[in-house]
Every structure is written in structure tokens, then in C-alpha cells.
Design a protein around this motif. Structure first.
Motif, PDB file in Angstrom:
ATOM      1  N   GLU A 180       0.835  -1.204   0.000  1.00 35.96           N
ATOM      2  CA  GLU A 180       0.000   0.000   0.000  1.00 35.96           C
ATOM      3  C   GLU A 180       0.872   1.257   0.000  1.00 35.96           C
ATOM      4  O   GLU A 180       0.592   2.225  -0.704  1.00 35.96           O
ATOM      5  N   VAL A 213       1.539   4.072  -3.724  1.00 35.47           N
ATOM      6  CA  VAL A 213       0.903   5.400  -3.814  1.00 35.47           C
ATOM      7  C   VAL A 213       1.341   6.162  -5.064  1.00 35.47           C
ATOM      8  O   VAL A 213       0.489   6.621  -5.843  1.00 35.47           O
ATOM      9  N   ARG A 257      -0.175   4.539  -8.211  1.00 38.11           N
ATOM     10  CA  ARG A 257      -1.623   4.680  -8.414  1.00 38.11           C
ATOM     11  C   ARG A 257      -2.013   6.111  -8.736  1.00 38.11           C
ATOM     12  O   ARG A 257      -2.925   6.364  -9.527  1.00 38.11           O
ATOM     13  N   HIS A 258      -1.336   7.063  -8.079  1.00 45.18           N
ATOM     14  CA  HIS A 258      -1.786   8.453  -8.144  1.00 45.18           C
ATOM     15  C   HIS A 258      -0.714   9.403  -8.667  1.00 45.18           C
ATOM     16  O   HIS A 258      -0.909  10.619  -8.652  1.00 45.18           O
ATOM     17  N   GLU A 312       6.600  13.413  -5.660  1.00 42.91           N
ATOM     18  CA  GLU A 312       6.603  12.021  -6.104  1.00 42.91           C
ATOM     19  C   GLU A 312       8.013  11.431  -6.068  1.00 42.91           C
ATOM     20  O   GLU A 312       8.187  10.252  -5.752  1.00 42.91           O
ATOM     21  N   GLN A 340       8.473  10.380  -2.601  1.00 43.70           N
ATOM     22  CA  GLN A 340       7.697   9.162  -2.315  1.00 43.70           C
ATOM     23  C   GLN A 340       8.392   7.925  -2.873  1.00 43.70           C
ATOM     24  O   GLN A 340       8.462   6.888  -2.206  1.00 43.70           O
TER      25      GLN A 340
END
Length: 254
Positions: free
Chosen positions: A43, A47, A50-51, A224, A227
Motif C-alpha cells: 500500500e 501510492v 496509483r496516483h 513524487e 515518495q
């Protein structure tokens, strides 16, 4: 180990492949030993997939950079993400360029060390001139033209040893003069290797964020990058778990 995956574990494996686009054998043991932790990691790491706003190839080039950096040198990850990058259309020239950009990380020995040297010399009464010679002025202009910026971090290195500075300039400028990766993406790679948990070099992070913004990067793109590189901590498991499994097998507990 390995035992047969149960229905829940198989579903997690399929979800990982669907959302992250690949599977590597070092995930098998982690999935078997603690599927709850594997699910939470899935999960977390998914991230930006997915986004996110960066194309998959760029994501993989960033992963290559942080794995191959001299502060990490993680061969399994480098290999996996190189395969993924090629799958997403990366060329050998682009991957070589990532290596070239990342290899200059060693210059931070100078950008950290030289100011300390200058401070200590001044403590001893040795003054370092701040006036640039004509040659040094030309090298500074060349750096700005070829690298697109200047930082005060370079001033003292240029004054103390302009031959070395010139050699570094010629090395670091190669992917900027002849490279194929977009300049903004180059800056993302620099941000990634500076902000990686194996380096955390604040001056470099700040310089290359500023450069990226000047080249049109958005806050979402730079967030990003953070991330993507924040998953580096999972290598504790991808390195440690196989060793644990090996020891368990030796004791008949596998």
C-alpha cells in the motif's frame, strides 16, 4: 521454505504485480513470513504508482539511481529496476546516463570537506583569496553555461584547485552536453540521490529542487520523487529476510 502460498498471499502477490508492474523472488519470503507487513508495504509503495504524475520509465530510472549510488550500491535492486526501465522503453543510452549523473556523488567529499579545510586554515592564520583569476572566471562561466547554475559551494574549490575543478566540470558536464534525458528529469535524479536516506545531503537537495523548479517541475512531481525514494528502507527486509530464512533452514525450521 518456501511453502505453498495461501489464497490471501496469492491475491497480494497478484496485486503487487498489477500495481507495481513486476515481481522479484526476494518478495516471496517476506510475503510468506509476514503477509500483513507485506500488504502494508504494498500500500505504501504503490501510492506514486496509483496516483503519481511521472511516467513509469522515469520512476524506474529514479529507482536505478538510488540503488546504484555509491552510498547504497544495491545490486539486486539495480538489476530489477534496470529490467523494468527497459520494459517501459528506456534505452541503453538513458540508463548509462543515469549512471553518469549518479557517479558524480563523490564530489560531495569536496563540497563538504573544502569549507571545513578553509575554516581550519583561517584559524591558523592562512587566508584564502576570494578573488578569481581570469582562468577561474572562465571556468565559472563554462560551468554556468554547461550545467545551468552556480552555487557558492563551488567558489572555494575553484579557488583552491582550479585544475581539479576543471576536470570535475568536464566529467559532470558529459551527460548535459551529449545526454538524451530531459534536463528536468536529470534534476529529479540529482534530487533522488541527494535526498536518499543513505545520503541526506541537504545542500544538494536544495540546489537541485531549485534547478528543477526553474526547469518547470511541479510540486507534485518533486513530491513524487520523495515518495519513490522513501521505499529504500524496505531493503532492510529484502537483504535481511533471506538471511533469516537461510538460518531457519539450517535449524530445520524452514
Amino acid at each position: 521454505m518456501t511453502k505453498k502460498l495461501d489464497e490471501n498471499q496469492l491475491a497480494l502477490k497478484e496485486k503487487f504485480i498489477r500495481e507495481r508492474g513486476y515481481w522479484a523472488e526476494f518478495w516471496d519470503y517476506l510475503l510468506e513470513l509476514n503477509s500483513d507487513f507485506f500488504k502494508a508495504y504494498l500500500e505504501f509503495s504503490s501510492v506514486p504508482w496509483r496516483h503519481g504524475v511521472l511516467e513509469p520509465k522515469v520512476k524506474e530510472l529514479i529507482y536505478i539511481a538510488i540503488d546504484v549510488a555509491t552510498t547504497h550500491l544495491y545490486e539486486p535492486g539495480t538489476k530489477v529496476h534496470m529490467q523494468n526501465a527497459i520494459k517501459y522503453g528506456a534505452t541503453k543510452e538513458e540508463i548509462m546516463e543515469v549512471f553518469e549523473l549518479t557517479s558524480v556523488l563523490g564530489i560531495h567529499s569536496c563540497t563538504v570537506g573544502v569549507p571545513i579545510l578553509v575554516d581550519e586554515l583561517r584559524e591558523k592564520g592562512v587566508e584564502i583569496s576570494e578573488e578569481l583569476t581570469e582562468k577561474q572566471k572562465k571556468l565559472k562561466e563554462q560551468f554556468i553555461n554547461e550545467r545551468g547554475y552556480w552555487s557558492e559551494l563551488w567558489d572555494q574549490l575553484l579557488v583552491l584547485n582550479d585544475r581539479y575543478f576543471e576536470a570535475y566540470l568536464n566529467l559532470s558536464a558529459v551527460p548535459w552536453k551529449k545526454g538524451t534525458i530531459d534536463p528536468k528529469i536529470k534534476e529529479f535524479i540529482y534530487i533522488a540521490i541527494n535526498a536518499s536516506t543513505t545520503h541526506l545531503y541537504e545542500p544538494g537537495i536544495r540546489i537541485h529542487i531549485k534547478n528543477a523548479l526553474n526547469l518547470g517541475a511541479t510540486k507534485d512531481e518533486i513530491m513524487e520523487v520523495f515518495q519513490l525514494i522513501s521505499v529504500l528502507g524496505i531493503h532492510t527486509c529484502t537483504e535481511g529476510v533471506p538471511l533469516l530464512v537461510e538460518e531457519l533452514k539450517k535449524r530445520g525450521q524452514g
